[in-house]
Design a protein around this motif. Structure first.
Motif, short mmCIF file in Angstrom:
data_model
loop_
_atom_site.label_atom_id
_atom_site.label_comp_id
_atom_site.label_asym_id
_atom_site.label_seq_id
_atom_site.Cartn_x
_atom_site.Cartn_y
_atom_site.Cartn_z
N HIS A 152 0.27 4.00 1.30
CA HIS A 152 0.19 4.70 2.58
C HIS A 152 0.72 3.86 3.74
N CYS A 153 0.74 2.55 3.55
CA CYS A 153 1.19 1.67 4.63
C CYS A 153 2.25 0.72 4.06
N CYS A 198 -6.85 -0.16 5.84
CA CYS A 198 -5.99 0.98 5.52
C CYS A 198 -6.40 2.24 6.31
N HIS A 204 -7.17 -5.23 2.90
CA HIS A 204 -6.48 -4.05 3.44
C HIS A 204 -7.20 -2.77 3.02
N CYS A 253 0.84 -1.19 0.00
CA CYS A 253 0.00 0.00 0.00
C CYS A 253 0.88 1.25 0.00
ZN LIG Z 1 -2.97 1.22 3.53
#
Ligand SMILES: [Zn+2]
Length: 260
Positions: free
Chosen positions: A186-187, A201, A196, A184
């Motif tokens: 963002h992650c 998320c 997710h 991801c």
């Molecule tokens: Zn994420």
């Protein structure tokens, strides 16, 4: 009886009202070619015989009409096996063929049945089958088609993508060589899977709020989100709010308006 020894007036008794009523119009139901033949035969007789005079009347169940009772007996006997068929030479020309013409509707039905069972066979062998079965065992029958019948095309295709896991999230994009990472954006520690994106998320925490608010604990069930009409509305709202599929699937339109 041949045409040459017919004498008029002639009376034909039939116990089938539908057959009598079919006399005028052309139609394409199974067996209609026999009615067509009969009609053509009558037209020819009327042309060839100046004293042509035929009455067709309905008799319930052949009662009391000797000829019809005999015909009925003969038909029942013939239905018990081929050995009771009339010799071909005694049949009218158009019935001497090896097989009678097939009706269009019977052909269509057979074709549809064959196509459907071929598709079911192919589908059940496909790798997606097992995965999709886990979400909704009814996928390959009509329930999905019924659910999505009035849906915009893009929504139906998104639901199918979510079911088959072929959705433009990094995990899938990476597998098909369209993304450098399965993770991801963002992650960085987590793969961007459907699970997710929909449930974990943190970047979409706010967008997820509506979903969980409206659906409660069911909001974390993928199979519920993909099969319940009410949940699908909230799912679409969530997906659009995240803008995650904006460049790939585009804006997803809601199903036909309804109150939720
Ligand atoms: Zn994420």
């Amino acid at each position: 009886m041949s045409e040459n020894n017919l004498s008029f007036p002639l009376s034909i008794s039939i116990d089938n009202q539908a057959a009598i009523q079919s006399g005028e119009g052309f139609y394409s139901r199974p067996g209609s070619y026999l009615a067509d033949r009969f009609r053509r035969m009558m037209q020819k007789l009327a042309r060839d015989h100046p004293d042509f005079d035929i009455t067709i009347r309905w008799v319930p169940g052949h009662e009391g009409v000797h000829g019809n009772e005999e015909a009925d007996k003969a038909a029942k006997l013939a239905a018990t096996g081929k050995q009771h068929n009339s010799p071909k030479t005694r049949l009218p020309q158009y019935l001497r063929l090896e097989s009678l013409p097939l009706s269009i509707s019977a052909l269509k039905q057979a074709h549809h049945k064959a196509t459907h069972s071929r598709w079911t066979r192919m589908w059940s062998k496909s790798p997606r089958f097992t995965r999709i079965q886990q979400i909704d065992p009814n996928t390959i029958n009509r329930s999905f088609l019924k659910l999505t019948a009035t849906f915009p095309k893009r929504l139906t295709s998104m639901l199918m993508n979510l079911r088959s896991h072929h959705i433009p999230l990094n995990r899938h994009l990476h597998r098909i060589g369209k993304s450098d990472t399965p993770n991801c954006t963002h992650c960085p520690q987590s793969e961007e899977t459907i699970h997710h994106f929909l449930f974990e998320c943190r970047h979409f925490h706010r967008e997820r709020h509506d979903l969980t608010n409206a659906l409660g604990h069911k909001a974390s069930s993928l199979s519920f989100l993909l099969t319940d009409i009410n949940a699908i509305h909230y799912l679409v709202r969530f997906v659009n709010a995240t803008k995650r599929f904006k460049t790939t699937l585009g804006e997803i339109k809601m199903p036909v308006p309804r109150t939720i």
